[in-house]
Motif scaffolding. Structure first.
Motif, PDB file in Angstrom:
ATOM      1  N   LYS A 122      -4.874   9.544  29.750  1.00 25.41           N
ATOM      2  CA  LYS A 122      -3.306   9.442  29.656  1.00 25.41           C
ATOM      3  C   LYS A 122      -2.787   9.090  30.853  1.00 25.41           C
ATOM      4  CE  LYS A 122      -2.654  13.035  25.898  1.00 25.41           C
ATOM      5  NZ  LYS A 122      -2.411  14.347  25.997  1.00 25.41           N
ATOM      6  N   ILE A 123      -2.990   9.542  31.891  1.00 23.02           N
ATOM      7  CA  ILE A 123      -2.460   9.495  33.420  1.00 23.02           C
ATOM      8  C   ILE A 123      -2.784   7.910  33.648  1.00 23.02           C
ATOM      9  CG2 ILE A 123      -2.602  10.031  35.713  1.00 23.02           C
ATOM     10  CD1 ILE A 123      -2.698  12.986  34.841  1.00 23.02           C
ATOM     11  N   GLY A 124      -3.860   7.382  33.279  1.00 24.36           N
ATOM     12  CA  GLY A 124      -4.451   6.199  33.778  1.00 24.36           C
ATOM     13  C   GLY A 124      -3.474   5.144  33.030  1.00 24.36           C
ATOM     14  N   ARG A 125      -2.745   5.523  32.032  1.00 20.27           N
ATOM     15  CA  ARG A 125      -1.959   4.484  31.249  1.00 20.27           C
ATOM     16  C   ARG A 125      -0.727   4.397  31.839  1.00 20.27           C
ATOM     17  NH1 ARG A 125      -3.314   7.172  26.614  1.00 20.27           N
ATOM     18  NH2 ARG A 125      -5.434   6.641  25.945  1.00 20.27           N
ATOM     19  N   LEU A 126      -0.456   5.368  32.856  1.00 23.80           N
ATOM     20  CA  LEU A 126       0.996   5.527  33.312  1.00 23.80           C
ATOM     21  C   LEU A 126       1.226   4.303  34.221  1.00 23.80           C
ATOM     22  CD1 LEU A 126       1.569   9.236  33.988  1.00 23.80           C
ATOM     23  CD2 LEU A 126       2.211   7.889  32.089  1.00 23.80           C
ATOM     24  N   LYS A 127       2.402   3.879  34.821  1.00 22.50           N
ATOM     25  CA  LYS A 127       2.746   2.814  35.764  1.00 22.50           C
ATOM     26  C   LYS A 127       2.936   3.711  36.966  1.00 22.50           C
ATOM     27  CE  LYS A 127       4.999  -0.044  32.649  1.00 22.50           C
ATOM     28  NZ  LYS A 127       5.839   0.859  31.879  1.00 22.50           N
ATOM     29  N   LEU A 130       3.062  14.711  33.211  1.00 21.08           N
ATOM     30  CA  LEU A 130       1.938  13.826  33.413  1.00 21.08           C
ATOM     31  C   LEU A 130       2.591  12.854  34.485  1.00 21.08           C
ATOM     32  CD1 LEU A 130       0.691  12.748  29.776  1.00 21.08           C
ATOM     33  CD2 LEU A 130      -0.509  14.257  31.572  1.00 21.08           C
ATOM     34  N   GLU A 131       1.861  12.943  35.629  1.00 20.07           N
ATOM     35  CA  GLU A 131       2.182  12.000  36.759  1.00 20.07           C
ATOM     36  C   GLU A 131       1.099  11.124  37.306  1.00 20.07           C
ATOM     37  OE1 GLU A 131       3.762  14.191  40.209  1.00 20.07           O
ATOM     38  OE2 GLU A 131       4.303  15.862  39.099  1.00 20.07           O
ATOM     39  N   TYR A 132       1.698   9.865  37.546  1.00 18.01           N
ATOM     40  CA  TYR A 132       0.839   8.712  37.793  1.00 18.01           C
ATOM     41  C   TYR A 132      -0.109   9.264  39.172  1.00 18.01           C
ATOM     42  CZ  TYR A 132      -0.829   4.651  39.972  1.00 18.01           C
ATOM     43  OH  TYR A 132      -1.705   3.668  40.509  1.00 18.01           O
ATOM     44  N   ASP A 133      -1.375   8.775  38.910  1.00 24.18           N
ATOM     45  CA  ASP A 133      -2.321   9.161  40.055  1.00 24.18           C
ATOM     46  C   ASP A 133      -3.223   8.083  40.262  1.00 24.18           C
ATOM     47  OD1 ASP A 133      -4.225  10.389  41.542  1.00 24.18           O
ATOM     48  OD2 ASP A 133      -4.669  11.972  40.568  1.00 24.18           O
ATOM     49  N   PRO A 134      -3.300   7.533  41.416  1.00 21.92           N
ATOM     50  CA  PRO A 134      -4.086   6.457  41.739  1.00 21.92           C
ATOM     51  C   PRO A 134      -5.480   6.707  41.692  1.00 21.92           C
ATOM     52  CG  PRO A 134      -3.145   7.153  43.823  1.00 21.92           C
ATOM     53  CD  PRO A 134      -2.286   7.825  42.636  1.00 21.92           C
ATOM     54  N   HIS A 135      -6.056   8.018  41.827  1.00 22.69           N
ATOM     55  CA  HIS A 135      -7.197   8.280  41.857  1.00 22.69           C
ATOM     56  C   HIS A 135      -7.810   8.776  40.499  1.00 22.69           C
ATOM     57  CE1 HIS A 135      -7.203   7.707  46.056  1.00 22.69           C
ATOM     58  NE2 HIS A 135      -6.056   8.702  46.192  1.00 22.69           N
ATOM     59  N   TRP A 136      -7.046   8.278  39.508  1.00 22.82           N
ATOM     60  CA  TRP A 136      -7.096   8.984  38.025  1.00 22.82           C
ATOM     61  C   TRP A 136      -8.654   8.508  37.499  1.00 22.82           C
ATOM     62  CZ3 TRP A 136      -8.455   6.258  33.687  1.00 22.82           C
ATOM     63  CH2 TRP A 136      -8.252   4.841  33.753  1.00 22.82           C
TER      64      TRP A 136
END
Lengths: 666, 666
Positions: B413-418, B430-436
């Motif tokens: 789900k996080i991977g789908r965030l901008k 759910l917070e965006y995480d570049p290393h998801w």
């Protein structure tokens, strides 16, 4: 509500079927008179305890004589056995007198109460009740030990087997004495038949010179004590265990058919004759086959092996019969303990529940008490006969002594009567008897003999466990009197003597509703309070600030009348703040009655009920301890049918409304 | 009354003192936030379970490898241990992610509920609850076994000792986690100190070439199985028992000081580092001293003996420390089981009582449930570690798998965030995480590994006990959902939605008094009924004709008003005829409320209360099951002061009258 009937809820559905299967269908009170037994069954019911003692009495004598370290003195067993037989005859004659003097049951308790007063009666009763429990524990433990010596694989199951057998005997007895007599008469008569067969064949072989001697048994010498008078007396007292159980019939006269006394006396004489014959026969034969007390084999087994040959069918049948009679001996206590406990309870010395007759007209509480006490003893003593035996028989001999002393007192009174004179006594009438002096001498002699045996028991077994019984019996007597004073006090407190008639006044009633949250149940409480037409207010204990605010808001919205008082409870207690509030109310309103109304969610099943706090039950217990406080519970029925809930409000109208909601939602 | 506070009556007098001594003084609700622990104590509280597994994990690997019948393959232990250490590192990294994602407690239950739904959450929770109970049973049993191998005289006390230790741990935990942490940190740190001392000395002696090899241990060969991949996997899964307990910290985050997640994560890393170091160190040293799995001596003992010498002080201290940590491992479950049970209960999947905080703010019901379940298990399994071990660890690995699968779903789900986007989630945002993607791969890899280990556990241990757990967990999940539906149904039944506001109507109330005999208590009932001012009548159940006649006569004399209805009861039942009478009343008076008033003799003590029939309590339970029925209990207080009774009526006037009577009589 404190009545003389069973207050337990009647079982329903599957529980009822199970109960009927195990215990039998309930019986009406008017059938009580039919619950009596024939002499043959009476012998089986009341004699198994006494008859079973022949399985170990001879051995107990030999074990003590063997302490001298030599087989030379084992021959003393026969004269000692003859002395015990004489004692048994004296006690039998003495108890036969008692049976005729007390046709409604002449146990030590009644005889002592009638002639020696309450204290002596309680002592005799406490001693007997203790010994009945011990009889169950000892005889079932030793019966299990017999089974285990035949099947050593069962050793780890000793305690569970003993407890299971207690359970089985308990169920049979809960069905009622008539059925249990029929069930138990088979093994008793089987044991009698096998034992007499063994004795007859043994005597025949002895007379024809074909009886051999025991071989392959090691003499167990533990110490070499000199042969003293004390040792002989100890052997005598040990063998006197044969007398335990002889009092059973005099306690249970009412279980016999009319004429009760005559039937009971006949059965007593038959029992004593069988007992003396077997005891002397076993002792005589065991000497002639040179049987030796041993750790490996019992005397009975040595005798049977020598008479029939090892491993023969008759040998196995006698051993099986002996094991069975030991297990059945427990049944005698099941016939007597509940009756005696009901007598104590009827006089207010034991909880009154012991006088209630269950569905099958037996004293269910007494049977259960005996079963639980014996099970605890068996579990605690790991079903070890060795550990239990030193506790045993002191109580019986104490009760013998008290009972016969009571008869002496009674016969002295009869001695003062003129020929033909009849004086009304407490239990039975005192009638002139020309032979009173002879009877009195018999009773007095019996009393002295049993007293001496009891003293020897107490002294020789003191350190190995008798001290416990010597402490327990006075403790029980003390407790019995405490219970007695309690009941007397309560009866006095409830008494209406000196109370004015037809003058019941009314007082102001302050009604308060305990409100937890506001839901359908709360509305029912309010509805009840309003319907009663007295002034009322509501109280909420605030444990959680958010919840309190919600409750207040919902109260205003859905009830909208009556005051809602909030009490703070920082320690999350529920009862304490309510108690304090009620106490304050009572103090500020002298004479008024505080009427507390609380809701209760009533579920269909105990499982469902356990999922709820059920604080009404706890609060009820906590608040009924206050004076001038009356507690009302307004239940809300919650019915669940496969996850579906139908809830019925106090009126059918609400019910319809609720159904309407559901049909719209679904 | 169904509230969220403890409804148990507060202890009084000596009970209160005893309670304060054992459990400590009650704490106010507002002090709740202060019940947190430092990282050092947190390590001791939550890590003892995980750390204690080093006491047997190496041995479990060697035992399986020894099945090949040769010592040649024991060297495989080191690569297997390295693989387990790698798994442990993966699970640690995965759980560290979870701790930061769920700062309010990120156990498998919460992660599953948040990402996989209710069913997965209940499965994970059931598995963990089962394993916490097993942890207590296994670790205390094996700790007691360690004590017994040192003192063989204690062998017959194995089960009582284990139960007594459970009792002790329970009491300490009822005092609250802060105190229990302080108490338990001493043995945890003592074990750590002794184990590291042993490893350091061992490695020093190995490096200097002075470390010898084990002597005098027999190689226990039971069978000679070929070395297959299956056997290696089995050894791997057995050694994976080292991972049990690693999830404890993520469940217990709320017990840490702020910042919770950071403190908990630090403690988790410290714990895993200690665990990996000790586990690899023990495995490495045990290979170099040529330790052999044996029936006589544990691997730890062989290692300590070789490093320090047999019988030396350090040897004894390490063995004592190992025994202690095993006993203390149980404490970890005491910290986690009640919290997890409260989570289930809060969601309505377990009885709501599990959410109540006791006097010391701990979840007393959960602690008691754990203590009872573990005691039953210990008693049933005779405190045998061998019997318990096959049940163990499956649940933990199941929860690992569910939890990490949940994290995979979350990270997808996080991977789908901008970049920079934040979406509000159920538990946490759910917070965006570049290393998801990396995090997700770690979690997925961990999930696959723990799933494989769990399957190997289930297959290899199936016949020796794992089948029970594989049946138990689905059963528990089923029960949890049954409970859930029950609460949902009840909540719906109580709901006031669609209920009209401020429209509570009144109805006719039929008041009936249950009369047993006529005494002071009866007059109080009548007084209450009269004071309420509604029409009333009385009902008597006739069990005994004489008593019924006496009751009727006394009623006429002392009450003289109101109708007394007699119901006949030939089977001596009390509840059934009353129920039937009430049902008839309800049918003949549709819509009316039947108000049943009964008396109750309230005694000062439970002992006194038990001497009375207390039928009001039984009748109350039996009658609240009927609809439109309200039950009122009018207690009569009976006070006894040394055999003397003071009885106080509802009004002071009656009290004075009663006292007057007494003074005349005395």
């Amino acid at each position: 509500m404190d009545s003389t009937v069973s207050g337990a809820p009647e079982p329903k559905g599957i529980r009822k079927h199970l109960s009927n299967l195990l215990i039998g269908r309930p019986l009406e009170t008017r059938t009580l008179a039919h619950q009596v037994v024939s002499n043959k069954i009476g012998l089986a019911v009341f004699a198994s305890d006494a008859l079973s003692s022949t399985a170990y009495a001879t051995e107990e004598i030999l074990v003590i004589l063997a302490l001298t370290g030599t087989v030379a003195y084992l021959g003393l067993a026969l004269p000692i056995a003859l002395a015990i037989a004489a004692l048994l005859v004296i006690v039998t004659i003495s108890y036969r007198q008692t049976i005729f003097a007390y046709p409604n049951g002449g146990g030590a308790y009644i005889v002592a109460r009638d002639n020696l007063g309450e204290l002596a009666a309680q002592i005799a009763g406490a001693a007997l009740l203790t010994d009945y429990i011990l009889t169950v524990a000892v005889s079932i433990s030793s019966g299990v030990a017999q089974i285990i010596s035949a099947f050593p694989d069962l050793t780890p199951w000793r305690v569970p087997m003993a407890v299971a057998i207690i359970g089985l005997v308990t169920i049979v007895n809960l069905r009622g004495v008539k059925e249990s007599g029929a069930v138990f008469s088979v093994p008793t008569y089987f044991f009698l038949g096998m034992m007499f067969l063994t004795l007859i064949v043994g005597f025949y072989r002895w007379a024809t010179g074909t009886l051999g001697v025991v071989t392959g048994v090691e003499f167990a010498v533990e110490a070499a004590a000199p042969l003293t008078m004390f040792l002989v007396l100890r052997a005598f007292s040990s063998g006197s265990a044969a007398l335990t159980g002889i009092e059973a019939i005099s306690n249970g006269i009412t279980a016999f058919r009319e004429p009760r006394s005559r039937n009971a006396a006949k059965t007593l004489v038959v029992m004593s004759t069988l007992l003396v014959t077997m005891f002397l026969g076993i002792t005589f034969l065991s000497r002639h086959i040179q049987a030796i007390p041993s750790h490996q084999e019992t005397i009975i087994s040595q005798m049977a092996r020598t008479v029939f040959g090892a491993g023969s069918l008759f040998y196995l049948l006698l051993i099986a019969g002996t094991a069975l009679i030991l297990l059945m001996a427990a049944n005698t206590s099941y016939a007597d303990f509940p009756r005696l406990a009901a007598l104590h309870a009827g006089d207010g010395f034991l909880p009154r529940q012991l006088t209630y007759r269950g569905g099958r007209l037996v004293f269910s509480w007494g049977i259960m008490t005996l079963a639980i006490a014996a099970s605890v003893l068996v579990i605690f003593m790991r079903a070890s006969t060795t550990a239990l035996i030193p506790l045993y028989a002191i109580g019986v001999f104490l009760s013998f002594t008290v009972s016969q002393t009571g008869m002496v007192v009674r016969l002295r009174k009869i001695g003062r009567l003129k020929p033909g004179e009849v004086v009304k006594g407490l239990e039975t009438n005192l009638e002139y008897d020309p032979h009173w002096r002879l009877h009195m001498i018999i009773s007095a002699f019996g009393a002295v003999c049993t007293f001496v045996v009891m003293m020897i028991f107490a002294i020789t077994k003191f350190t190995s466990g008798a001290w416990f019984i010597l402490l327990l019996i006075p403790t029980l007597v003390f407790v019995f009197f405490r219970i007695h004073y309690h009941y007397k006090d309560v009866a006095q407190a409830l008494s209406l003597e000196n109370t004015a008639v037809n003058e019941i006044e009314t007082d102001r009633v302050i009604t308060m509703l305990l409100v937890d949250g506001v839901h359908k149940g709360t509305l029912q409480m309010v509805k009840f309070a309003k319907s009663m037409g007295n002034p009322w207010h509501a109280v909420h204990v605030g444990v959680n600030q958010e919840k309190t605010a919600v409750t207040q808001a919902k109260w205003d919205r859905y009830v909208g009348e009556g005051q809602l008082v909030i009490i703070d409870s920082p320690y999350r207690h529920l009862l304490a703040p309510i108690r304090q509030y009620v106490i304050d109310l009572l103090e500020n309103n002298p004479g008024a009655i505080v009427h507390i109304v609380m809701g209760h969610l009533a579920m269909d099943s105990l499982m469902s009920q356990a999922l709820h706090q059920n604080s009404s039950l706890i609060l009820n217990l906590g608040l009924t301890g206050l004076e001038r406080v009356v507690v009302t519970i307004v239940p809300l029925q919650i019915h669940q049918n496969g996850g579906e809930v139908n809830r019925n409000m106090l009126t059918g109208k609400d019910l319809k409304k609720a159904r309407g909601e559901r049909s719209i939602k679904n």
